[in-house]
Structures are given as structure tokens and as C-alpha cells.
Design an enzyme around this catalytic site. Sequence first.
Site, mmCIF file in Angstrom:
data_model
loop_
_atom_site.group_PDB
_atom_site.id
_atom_site.type_symbol
_atom_site.label_atom_id
_atom_site.label_comp_id
_atom_site.label_asym_id
_atom_site.label_seq_id
_atom_site.Cartn_x
_atom_site.Cartn_y
_atom_site.Cartn_z
ATOM 1 N N HIS A 114 0.683 34.537 22.312
ATOM 2 C CA HIS A 114 1.431 34.467 23.570
ATOM 3 C C HIS A 114 2.583 35.456 23.612
ATOM 4 O O HIS A 114 2.859 36.070 24.635
ATOM 5 C CB HIS A 114 1.970 33.042 23.766
ATOM 6 C CG HIS A 114 0.884 32.086 24.132
ATOM 7 N ND1 HIS A 114 1.013 30.724 24.085
ATOM 8 C CD2 HIS A 114 -0.370 32.322 24.552
ATOM 9 C CE1 HIS A 114 -0.107 30.173 24.473
ATOM 10 N NE2 HIS A 114 -0.963 31.110 24.752
ATOM 11 N N CYS A 171 -16.331 45.352 34.007
ATOM 12 C CA CYS A 171 -15.019 44.886 34.479
ATOM 13 C C CYS A 171 -14.205 44.163 33.413
ATOM 14 O O CYS A 171 -13.167 43.598 33.718
ATOM 15 C CB CYS A 171 -15.183 43.995 35.707
ATOM 16 S SG CYS A 171 -16.124 42.511 35.388
HETATM 17 C C1 PEP Z 1 -15.057 39.370 31.119
HETATM 18 O O1 PEP Z 1 -15.453 38.353 30.548
HETATM 19 O O2 PEP Z 1 -15.110 40.500 30.618
HETATM 20 C C2 PEP Z 1 -14.494 39.267 32.473
HETATM 21 C C3 PEP Z 1 -14.192 40.347 33.173
HETATM 22 O O3 PEP Z 1 -14.228 38.033 32.950
HETATM 23 P P1 PEP Z 1 -12.958 37.163 32.449
HETATM 24 O O4 PEP Z 1 -12.139 38.014 31.534
HETATM 25 O O5 PEP Z 1 -12.239 36.753 33.671
HETATM 26 O O6 PEP Z 1 -13.647 36.025 31.743
#
Ligand code: PEP
Length: 574
Positions: free
Chosen positions: A187, A503
Site C-alpha cells: 500500500h 489494457c
Molecule cells: C487486467 O486484468 O489486466 C485488467 C486490465 O483488468 P483489471 O486490472 O481491472 O483486473
Amino acid sequence: MPGRLTGIPAAPGIARGPVWRYRPRGAAGVPVVAVSSRGEAELRIRRAAAAAAAQLQALAQRLCDLDHPGDAEILEAQALMAIDPAIVEEAVRLARSGLDPVEAVLASAETSAEALASLDDALLAARAADVRDVAVRVVRALSGAHLELPMVPSVAVADDIPPSLLAEMPPGLLLGVALAGGSPTAHVAILARSLGLPAVVAVEALLDAVHGASEIAIDGETGAIFVDPDSAELQALADRQAIRGDRDRAATALRGTPAATADGQRVVLLANIRSADDATRALEAGADGVGLFRTEYLFMRRQSAPTEADQTSEYRRAMEAFGPGRPVVIRMADIGGDKPIPYLGRPEEPNPFLGVRAIRLGHESRELLLTQLRAIWRAAGLAGVTPYVMAPMVATIADARLLIELRDEAREAVVASGAECPDRMVTGVMIEVPSAAILAPELARLVDFFSIGTNDLTQYVLAADRGNPSLAGLQDALHPAVLRTIATVVAGADAAGIPVAACGELAGDPAGALVLVGLGVDELSAEPRLLDGIRAALADVTGGQVRELAARALAATDAETVRAYAREILDAKG
Ligand code: PEP
Ligand code: MG
């Protein structure tokens, strides 16, 4: 440039300043609180717990104001710990039996912390540290003691530092953080990144090294630490800072130009957002659209689910910010895993990351997902754009079919209500579960696009809990096992002629971006503040170079080697 000590880089930037040695105040040396009766002791404990909770809530609000609502949850959880009935009632019981109130609070919190720590689970052990931190705050409220602060702007040096301390430091007083313990996923590291404080963690022998020292310099990008740096070291650090400044200025200058490799291979650069307000920041950062709207954040920090109207207005604002022609990919709420939503009343799961998470909820709570999908249709109708949606945690063909079925059912309802509704919704699935990667050829024939969630894909391919600091070494998406999985996903998508986005955090890391584009990923989606760096990294390389990098990466057997290959290219470009 070798540092005198080296730790793990945890938050970028160079900091130099006097050493401020932070030592947590344990039970020893804590002032005794004089009370005239046991009733008074009880009252003061309850008041102190409430005061500590209020302070933590206020700090959480400060992080929200700084645009870090996700990080604020760390402090909100601590605020709940401060008034946790199990801890407060035990402290009251001990005080009634004659213990000094301060001792009573510390003893009660220690019992809870030890119970958590004894579970032999690194995540729960981290919660134990949070409980102890909260207890010290309650004690401060009880005894009227003040927070110890550095006298002048300084670099904090400690074994560990409570995250709440970082959040409440007056701006400018802390220049950076060097910790003997900690991890980049702890954290305190997350908050350091949010607050823009350079940080290096897990620095062996740090505390001995700073003994008697007056100054320290840290490099949060390489993990180098210089205790009482000499003039040559300071010069080298200043040079490095100047190079990075040039690099950042060059990257900023490219903002507003389309992302492409030096030989003109276009890469779509999208933004990850959590709210409609973020969409404006994404636009300013030069995003071509939104690749990931993490809508579960609309469901968090509240007592009940957002209504269809609430969601419609939020999605509409994000869509209108980008207008027609630029995608805003709305990710169905990724509820579960590390983001439980208490008001949904779901039973606790022993293994939430392997539990009823995200699209899996749709098999048992259709209405939750239908409401969201109706809101997306309505928002797009009002904004006059084509909507984009994707489902997280898709593991089977049935999961993808469920998304399509719910999407169509939601449209029928919106059309029946007489509202404006587009003809189609561009529909994708996230590839973040190995089974989905293996089924990529079949999934690709069902949907319009893939978006690879490299964070979860890494956690599931390497069987390493993404939040467990003890497994930080396994949480590198550049691991060739993850990259080979991505290569099969791209092949499946190519065969069906659909685009592939990425992403997860890998897409926002310049080294990761080069490898992903080399592997054939068409679109990268990352935090808005990272887009300049990706654009600049791509502009410096050719398509041939990144394809060669990807081929070498696929042949490697560990993430460090892949990172070194990528660095060769990035460093060669300065
Ligand atoms: C991932 O798992 O790479 C993603 C983009 O989703 P999150 O980080 O929100 O689980
Ligand atoms: Mg994910």
C-alpha cells in the site's frame, strides 16, 4: 550507474535530501493516559477510535480529491478497522478490568493483528500491519500526542511506513521514501506513486547504512540509493535527471500526434478510465478513445448499486467527451476478486480470484448485468454514438454467449421503452483467463474484438495472486509464458480478422508496449499519464525492430531476459 545500495524501484523520480528516520512508536514510551474512572476510560477509547476513523476518512477524501479514489480505499478500510467492534470492545473490556486505556487499545489491536499474521498469508499479514498502524493512530488520539514530522523537507527512511502517514504529510515535506522492507505492490508504494513521491523498497542493509548519515539520494526508477552521496554521485544523478527531463519533454511534444512506429505503423492509443471525469483527462492526454472503462468503481464506495439512470448519465458523459468515431469501451463491472461489493450480499469465497467474479455473476444475477447493458444502450442513443462493451473474466464460450444474449435482451427492453437506441453494440471479450486464450479461435468468431487483460492473464498463467507481495517476482507480464499465450490470442484473432487490444499494466510500460506491438497487438490502452511515454517509445523504433524483439522475447525463458532485450532498444534511443 551502480548505487551504493540497491533496492526495488517502487515509484519513479529522483529525490535527494536530509535523512528523516521514521521509527514507529510501539507500546514502549507511550504516555499513560490518566483517567478518573473506568467509565471515563471506556468513553475515551470510544471517542479516540471514532476520531481516528474520522481522520482516516478525511485522508481518504484527500486522495479522492487528488484523483486517486482507488487508493483512497486503503485508508477507508483502515477507518473501518479503527471502529471495528471486535477491537474496540476488547479494548474497552481490558480497560474496564483495570488496564491503562493506551495499553488496552494496543493489546486489543495486537491480538487481532497476531491472529491475522498467524494465518501465514502475505496479504493478511499486510492487513496485520494496517491494524497496528490504526492502533497507533487511536493511541495518538487518546493521548493527544502529535504526529512526528520532519523539521525540513526530507527523505523518509524506515523499515516500513504506514500508508496513512504518507497521505497526511503536508505537501512538500516528504521528498521521497526509502524502505528496508516493503514491496512495490504494498500500500505504501501504491500511495507513493499516487502522490508523486520517488520510492525505493526492499533495500537490504539500509538502516545500518543510514546510521549517522545526514543525507540520502534515491532513484525510484533504478532502485539505486546513495547514502551521504559524494559530488561525483550527485553529478551523475543530476545528469540522469536531466536526461529524463529531456525524454519527458520530447514525449510531451509528441502529444496530439497519432501514435506510430518510426516507419509509420499506426498503433491505436487508448486510455484506461474509472469515471466520466477521467475521460476529459484521457482526451487531454491525446487518447484516441477509451480502451477500458473500469465501471466497477461506480459500484464501489456506496451502499447500493447505481441505478440505470445513474449509469446512463455517467456513460453518456464519457461517450460525449469523445464523440462519434472514437470508441469508449465500457467494461462490464468486474465485481469480485479483489473488488467485493458488500451490498450484493454474496457469500464469502475462500478463493475470490477463482470465484464468482465478473461475467460469472451474470449466470446468477442477470438483472445486475442487464441494468448495466440497458444503461449503455441508452447512453449511446442519447450521445449519438456507437457503443462498445466488453466482458471481463470470460473463460468459456458460454460466457461470451451470455454477454451477447444479455446485450440483445437489454436492447429489446430499451427499444420497447421508446428510447433512442443504436442498431449495434461493438462487443468484445477480455482475454485474461488461460482457457479464453486457448479458445481464442472460437471466441474470435463470436465477438468483434479482444482486449487482453495482462494483469489477470499473468496472475492466472503463473498462478501468482496479483496482490500478494511475496510473489512480486512472478507478477511480471513480460514472462515468456504470458507472451506466448498472447501470441496464440493474436493468431486466433487474426484468423477471424478481429482486432486485439491490450489494457493491462504491460500496455502502459514502454518495454511492454514495444513487445506487445511486436507480437501483433493493434491497440494499447493505459492510464492517461502513461500515454506520452508509450507514444515516444513507439516513435523511436521500426516495425521490424519490435517484431524482432517479440521473436527474441518468445524464445526467452524468463521475464528479466525479455526486459533486458527491450531495454537494449529503449536505452539505445536515449
Ligand atoms: C487486467 O486484468 O489486466 C485488467 C486490465 O483488468 P483489471 O486490472 O481491472 O483486473
Ligand atoms: Mg482483469
